[in-house]
Design a protein around this motif. Structure first.
Motif, PDB file in Angstrom:
ATOM      1  N   CYS A  55      43.279  37.230  35.584  1.00 52.98           N
ATOM      2  CA  CYS A  55      43.713  36.916  35.815  1.00 52.98           C
ATOM      3  C   CYS A  55      45.112  35.840  35.248  1.00 52.98           C
ATOM      4  CB  CYS A  55      43.473  36.202  37.337  1.00 52.98           C
ATOM      5  SG  CYS A  55      42.875  37.691  38.380  1.00 52.98           S
ATOM      6  N   GLY A  90      41.044  38.436  43.007  1.00 58.10           N
ATOM      7  CA  GLY A  90      41.742  38.421  41.966  1.00 58.10           C
ATOM      8  C   GLY A  90      42.351  39.377  41.231  1.00 58.10           C
ATOM      9  N   CYS A  91      41.469  39.815  40.397  1.00 58.58           N
ATOM     10  CA  CYS A  91      42.293  41.320  39.655  1.00 58.58           C
ATOM     11  C   CYS A  91      41.062  42.087  39.999  1.00 58.58           C
ATOM     12  CB  CYS A  91      42.666  40.539  37.729  1.00 58.58           C
ATOM     13  SG  CYS A  91      40.903  40.197  36.617  1.00 58.58           S
ATOM     14  N   CYS A 135      37.352  39.209  33.909  1.00 60.32           N
ATOM     15  CA  CYS A 135      38.450  38.154  34.657  1.00 60.32           C
ATOM     16  C   CYS A 135      39.665  37.808  33.832  1.00 60.32           C
ATOM     17  CB  CYS A 135      38.526  36.720  35.995  1.00 60.32           C
ATOM     18  SG  CYS A 135      40.154  35.791  36.291  1.00 60.32           S
TER      19      CYS A 135
END
Ligand SMILES: [Mg+2]
Ligand SMILES: [Zn+2]
Length: 104
Positions: A100, A92-93, A98
């Protein structure tokens, strides 16, 4: 040979499953194999609710075994797939940790 060794890579595990079950697995096919995977996920849910730590270990192992079986039937190498999707960070990021946003 894996027997007696406490650690196993995903490759070794998937190969072990391939050796033990591939003939039956290919005859059964993806759809029926997927049902077995779902059944094992259900057993993991039951172990989370009311199982011992040993029950949890067994059900995590079953879920991974059936996931590896399904990957074998579909010709997917799990190690490669994991590396491709997660090896360079969060899909995602892109971060190794993470960042996100969690959707509420
Ligand atoms: Mg089970
Ligand atoms: Zn992320």
């Amino acid at each position: 040979m894996v027997r007696g060794n406490m650690s196993m890579t995903f490759d070794e595990f998937q190969e072990l499953i391939e050796k033990m079950y591939s003939r039956k697995d290919r005859e059964r096919g993806s759809a029926a194999t997927f049902l077995w995977l779902c059944e094992e996920v259900g057993e993991l849910a039951a172990a989370l609710r009311e199982g011992t730590h040993e029950d949890l270990e067994a059900e995590f192992a079953d879920v991974l075994a059936w996931l590896a079986t399904l990957a074998n039937v579909e010709g997917v190498n799990l190690s490669e797939a994991l590396h491709k999707k997660y090896g360079a960070g969060c899909p995602g990021c892109g971060g190794m940790v993470c960042t996100c946003e969690e959707k509420p």
